[in-house]
Design an enzyme around this catalytic site. Structure first.
Site, PDB file in Angstrom:
ATOM      1  N   LYS A   5       0.837  -1.209   0.000  1.00 22.42           N
ATOM      2  CA  LYS A   5       0.000   0.000   0.000  1.00 22.42           C
ATOM      3  C   LYS A   5       0.876   1.266   0.000  1.00 22.42           C
ATOM      4  O   LYS A   5       2.089   1.175   0.166  1.00 22.42           O
ATOM      5  CB  LYS A   5      -0.959  -0.032   1.193  1.00 22.42           C
ATOM      6  CG  LYS A   5      -1.872  -1.278   1.225  1.00 22.42           C
ATOM      7  CD  LYS A   5      -2.931  -1.274   0.127  1.00 22.42           C
ATOM      8  CE  LYS A   5      -3.549  -2.645  -0.122  1.00 22.42           C
ATOM      9  NZ  LYS A   5      -4.457  -3.144   0.877  1.00 22.42           N
TER      10      LYS A   5
HETATM   11  C1  LIG Z   1      -5.522  -4.016   1.496  1.00 22.28           C
HETATM   12  C2  LIG Z   1      -6.971  -3.762   1.434  1.00 22.28           C
HETATM   13  C3  LIG Z   1      -7.823  -3.900   2.544  1.00 22.28           C
HETATM   14  C4  LIG Z   1      -7.407  -4.516   3.840  1.00 22.28           C
HETATM   15  O1  LIG Z   1      -6.293  -3.986   4.400  1.00 22.28           O
HETATM   16  P1  LIG Z   1      -5.310  -4.907   5.312  1.00 22.28           P
HETATM   17  O2  LIG Z   1      -4.424  -3.885   5.938  1.00 22.28           O
HETATM   18  O3  LIG Z   1      -4.583  -5.826   4.377  1.00 22.28           O
HETATM   19  O4  LIG Z   1      -6.148  -5.623   6.296  1.00 22.28           O
HETATM   20  C5  LIG Z   1      -9.147  -3.519   2.401  1.00 22.28           C
HETATM   21  N1  LIG Z   1      -9.616  -3.049   1.239  1.00 22.28           N
HETATM   22  C6  LIG Z   1      -8.842  -2.933   0.145  1.00 22.28           C
HETATM   23  C7  LIG Z   1      -9.435  -2.397  -1.119  1.00 22.28           C
HETATM   24  C8  LIG Z   1      -7.500  -3.313   0.195  1.00 22.28           C
HETATM   25  O5  LIG Z   1      -6.743  -3.231  -0.902  1.00 22.28           O
END
Ligand SMILES: *Cc1c(COP(=O)(O)O)cnc(C)c1O
Length: 400
Positions: free
Chosen positions: A196
């Protein structure tokens, strides 16, 4: 250019595998984590509070509450929004499972509303068409990093008295009409998973302007416990605390928060780099036959979490071969995402009749290319060369 495809035994475009996404950890990041290791606090202490203040300030929201993951943060937001049994929450099918799972955690029912064929984002029209008497909230997803149309979504939400919980897992650093993502919705979730925009290893955060929600979010991440005497239901001894509802241990550690805060210093640099790389890809692929480059709405600045090429319809049958051929060239392609309701768990639990034709079609056409700030010029050129090489082979029905 080109030559024999690596999948048929030719020489791959690259010697080493290039992933589709990856973190970038600096010396400063490591020092920040080391400082916490030598401090009295390992888990939720001053570094968490500092990271939360900095994230809130960056996004323009009044409050931020961190969690052990983005998924935990979404769970907390749904709980705080009062989602429960019998409530419906509208979300996009083109997302990671967590955007819908968080509704199920609270006993609510996800309702999938179809996306726009150009932006791949949930639309105000599809949201409105999915509203029933039981709809409590909507969870738009800023898919790939491009914000959804929050002005129009707000109008629909106000008309039907819905809360907006924004899944901005992809969109830290993005903006909508010159306003940063993070204060556009009632609550906004960011994820800090390593692929991310910035990372804490695992982690997530909710930003909000509402003080009451802020307090509930804090309490939810620590078992529903409060230590503030002013909030106690009963008069208590000085060593006592109160567990007032069923929460979880969803806390972020100071180690993670220190990494996150250090990473935030480079977020704007990361975003500009992603933007420049996306431009470079766009210029390379705009004229390539058989694919469509990502479409950006005016007035929205994407954080470019994902760069997705859309294969033309007549290429759909070849996608698997194209995917395998690019992987053999050592290019880490990916596909985001299978519509959530097509997952076996959802199919077995009442979602087998759901149909979002645009999302289903797009899922057949998508191909995510590597895009992350730590890529260099050679990496970008390798991706472009490999995509051209592989598409040239499969486009004209060659190999069939
Ligand atoms: C990564 C992600 C999540 C969840 O985040 P985590 O930190 O991995 O639990 C939720 N929604 C979207 C669209 C994502 O890409």
């Amino acid at each position: 250019m080109g030559g024999k495809l690596a999948v048929f035994g030719g020489k791959p475009v690259r010697d080493s595998f290039l992933p589709y996404g990856s973190q970038w950890i600096s010396k400063e990041d490591k020092k920040a984590v080391e400082r916490v290791l030598s401090s009295p606090y390992l888990t939720t202490g001053p570094a968490v509070a500092s990271f939360e203040r900095k994230t809130a300030a960056y996004t323009g929201a009044a409050y931020a509450v961190s969690f052990s993951s983005g998924t935990a943060a979404l769970h907390a937001a749904c709980f705080t929004a009062g989602i429960g049994k019998g409530d419906e929450v509208i979300t996009s099918p083109l997302t990671f499972a967590a955007s819908a799972n968080c509704i199920l955690y609270c006993g609510g029912t996800p309702v999938f509303a179809d996306v726009d064929p150009r932006t791949y984002l949930i639309t105000p029209e599809s949201i409105e068409a999915a509203v029933t008497e039981r709809t409590k909230a909507v969870i738009p997803v800023d898919f790939t990093g491009q914000p959804a149309d929050y002005e129009a979504i707000r109008k629909v939400a106000d008309k039907y008295n819905l809360l907006i919980i924004e899944d901005a897992a992809h969109a830290l650093g993005a903006s909508y009409r010159a306003q940063k993502v993070g204060a556009l919705s009632d609550m906004t979730m960011f994820s800090f998973h390593p692929v991310k925009p910035v990372t804490t290893g695992e982690g997530g955060i909710i930003t909000t302007n509402d003080e009451n929600w802020y307090k509930t979010l804090l309490q939810f991440r620590t078992h529903g416990i409060t230590k503030h005497a002013a909030d106690f239901i009963q008069v208590r001894a000085p060593w006592e605390y109160e567990m007032q509802f069923l929460g979880f241990n969803y806390r972020m550690t100071d180690l993670q928060a220190a990494l996150g805060e250090s990473q935030l210093d480079r977020l704007d640099t990361f975003t500009s780099m992603r933007e420049a790389y996306a431009d470079y890809y766009n210029n390379a692929f705009r004229t390539v036959k058989g694919v469509t480059i990502p479409y950006q709405e005016l007035g929205r600045r994407s954080s470019w979490h994902l760069y997705i090429l859309k294969l033309d319809e007549e290429m759909i049958d070849r996608r698997k071969e194209i995917f395998e051929a690019l992987t053999a060239e050592n290019i880490g392609v990916n596909v985001h995402y299978m519509p959530v309701y097509e997952q076996p768990y959802y199919q077995k639990n009442g979602f087998d009749q759901v149909s979002c034709p645009t999302a289903e079609k797009l899922y057949q056409q998508f191909l995510t290319l590597p895009l992350f700030p730590a890529m260099d010029q050679q990496d970008l050129d390798d991706v472009i060369e490999a995509v051209r090489k592989v598409l040239d082979y499969y486009r004209d029905g060659a190999g069939s």
